[in-house]
Design a protein around this motif. Structure first.
Motif, PDB file in Angstrom:
ATOM      1  N   GLN A  21      91.325  65.426 -26.204  1.00  0.00           N
ATOM      2  CA  GLN A  21      90.126  64.754 -26.682  1.00  0.00           C
ATOM      3  C   GLN A  21      88.971  64.895 -25.681  1.00  0.00           C
ATOM      4  OE1 GLN A  21      92.683  61.036 -27.659  1.00  0.00           O
ATOM      5  NE2 GLN A  21      90.699  60.660 -28.557  1.00  0.00           N
ATOM      6  N   LEU A  22      89.284  64.681 -24.405  1.00  0.00           N
ATOM      7  CA  LEU A  22      88.244  64.756 -23.379  1.00  0.00           C
ATOM      8  C   LEU A  22      87.684  66.167 -23.273  1.00  0.00           C
ATOM      9  CD1 LEU A  22      86.640  63.345 -21.173  1.00  0.00           C
ATOM     10  CD2 LEU A  22      88.524  63.820 -19.588  1.00  0.00           C
ATOM     11  N   VAL A  23      88.570  67.164 -23.290  1.00  0.00           N
ATOM     12  CA  VAL A  23      88.119  68.559 -23.217  1.00  0.00           C
ATOM     13  C   VAL A  23      87.216  68.888 -24.393  1.00  0.00           C
ATOM     14  CG1 VAL A  23      88.875  70.955 -23.384  1.00  0.00           C
ATOM     15  CG2 VAL A  23      90.061  69.389 -21.858  1.00  0.00           C
ATOM     16  N   THR A  24      87.637  68.491 -25.594  1.00  0.00           N
ATOM     17  CA  THR A  24      86.854  68.792 -26.795  1.00  0.00           C
ATOM     18  C   THR A  24      85.470  68.155 -26.719  1.00  0.00           C
ATOM     19  OG1 THR A  24      88.881  68.897 -28.111  1.00  0.00           O
ATOM     20  CG2 THR A  24      86.823  68.613 -29.308  1.00  0.00           C
ATOM     21  N   THR A  25      85.409  66.913 -26.261  1.00  0.00           N
ATOM     22  CA  THR A  25      84.128  66.213 -26.160  1.00  0.00           C
ATOM     23  C   THR A  25      83.216  66.857 -25.122  1.00  0.00           C
ATOM     24  OG1 THR A  25      85.236  64.163 -26.785  1.00  0.00           O
ATOM     25  CG2 THR A  25      83.058  63.966 -25.800  1.00  0.00           C
ATOM     26  N   LEU A  26      83.778  67.203 -23.953  1.00  0.00           N
ATOM     27  CA  LEU A  26      82.989  67.873 -22.918  1.00  0.00           C
ATOM     28  C   LEU A  26      82.425  69.189 -23.436  1.00  0.00           C
ATOM     29  CD1 LEU A  26      85.265  67.287 -19.804  1.00  0.00           C
ATOM     30  CD2 LEU A  26      82.989  66.336 -20.166  1.00  0.00           C
ATOM     31  N   ARG A  27      83.251  69.939 -24.133  1.00  0.00           N
ATOM     32  CA  ARG A  27      82.823  71.246 -24.630  1.00  0.00           C
ATOM     33  C   ARG A  27      81.690  71.096 -25.639  1.00  0.00           C
ATOM     34  NH1 ARG A  27      87.529  73.182 -26.923  1.00  0.00           N
ATOM     35  NH2 ARG A  27      88.276  73.456 -24.798  1.00  0.00           N
TER      36      ARG A  27
END
Length: 371
Positions: free
Chosen positions: A84-90
């Motif tokens: 979730q965090l990776v997707t949001t950062l991207r």
């Protein structure tokens, strides 16, 4: 932990007081920060920050205030996964894929496919949710019982679960607790209760027993988009201009049952995410199930079996809430509330109205098939 992950992914974290010309602001806020002067303070900080903002909220409640993000922003509710965090950062920084598991440069796909497990004993409800959710980035797995969901979980991982509560055998609460015990990944996985009826005391009990939130059927497209954003960090897609508002207004009929139509295809299409063909299919499935439902309801009431009666009424409630059958939906919702608060007393008149509404709906089958 958060700083360690960000450094591994190539970022340079700095403290709030040393901020300068950063590319992203991350705010970890508690429940008290979402109210009154605290909320106003953090909103002013966001307004003065010329970059995107991620709010990491220490709550899983859907009753959160709206935030304005002048330069873009998202909110993640704890516990959130690394994916979730990776997707949001991207999404906010338009980054190339970030390494997740090791220091080695291993590039996952630009849009990693996330898995959502749907557990529901009603086939129509499962298929409708699947049709509303499935996309290039979402893989949907269906389970028709709590036990089947558990079998899947013993061998695979999901990013989120939509769990019907009242299922025969292993119910949604028992299934959730069993999933939490499998491993740490399942202990952190967002599991959302999905039900056609819930009392306020039941809601609090379910949250205390391991569920992350409670959704009431029918779930419309706007709710699903909010759910995906909160728990998976997926930006909501653009809805049709009037779709979300009109769905909200039409979900729960408030007019007397006698003034409501047996069939409302426009309502059905909105509940099916704009898919009119799917809405018709849902209605026909519901109509075809009515003879058995009516017989089982009659038998349970005649036998004075409140548990069996509630099971069948709740199942009919769930099925009718997803269809364009407003008269039946209101009557069966009223009946379930009466049964759960007063038992078998004073329900005969409601049952008679319910049987009459089922008959009126059944008479519409031929016209639905020919349309």
């Amino acid at each position: 932990m958060l700083e360690h992950l960000l450094v591994r992914w190539g970022a340079r974290p700095v403290s709030f007081i040393n901020a300068g010309n950063e590319s992203l602001l991350m705010l970890c806020l508690a429940q008290s920060d979402f109210e009154g002067d605290r909320k106003a303070y953090w909103q002013s900080v966001i307004a003065q920050t010329p970059c995107p903002v991620i709010i990491l909220a220490n709550t899983t409640s859907f009753d959160l205030p709206t935030w304005e993000f002048p330069y873009g922003g998202e909110m993640l509710c704890k516990p959130f996964t690394r994916t979730q965090l990776v997707t949001t950062l991207r999404q906010l920084l338009q980054l190339q894929p970030l390494p997740l598991a090791s220091e080695a440069v291993s590039k996952p796909p630009l849009t990693p496919r996330l898995t959502i497990l749907i557990g529901d004993d009603n086939s129509s409800n499962r298929e409708l949710l699947k049709a509303m959710l499935e996309s290039d980035t979402l893989h949907i797995v269906l389970a028709e019982s709590g036990q089947e969901a558990l079998e899947f979980a013993r061998h695979q991982i999901a990013d989120m679960v939509l769990m019907d509560i009242r299922m025969p055998g292993m119910d949604g609460i028992q299934a959730t607790q069993a999933l939490r015990r499998i491993n740490n990944s399942w202990a952190r996985c967002p599991i959302i209760a999905v039900t056609a009826h819930v009392l306020s005391t039941e809601r609090q009990q379910w949250l205390a027993e391991g569920l992350d939130d409670v959704l009431i059927k029918p779930i419309d497209d706007a709710q699903l988009q909010q759910l995906l954003q909160r728990f998976l960090g997926i930006a909501p897609r653009k809805a049709a201009p009037t779709e979300a508002a009109s769905t909200r207004q039409s979900q729960v009929p408030t007019a007397p049952p006698s003034s409501l139509p047996a069939v409302d295809l426009m309502l059905g299409a909105r509940l099916a995410g704009g898919r009119e063909t799917l809405a018709k299919q849902q209605l026909v499935r519901l109509i075809d199930s009515l003879p058995e439902s009516e017989q089982q309801i009659r038998d349970a009431f005649q036998a004075g079996d409140l548990t069996a009666l509630l099971d069948w009424v709740h199942g009919l409630n769930g099925a009718s809430r997803y269809c364009g059958a407003p008269e039946l939906a209101l009557l069966v919702e009223t009946l379930e509330t009466r049964l759960r608060t007063s038992g078998l007393r004073h329900v005969e008149a409601l049952l008679d109205e319910l049987y009459a509404a089922m008959t009126r709906l059944s008479q519409e089958r031929d016209s639905l098939v020919s349309r």
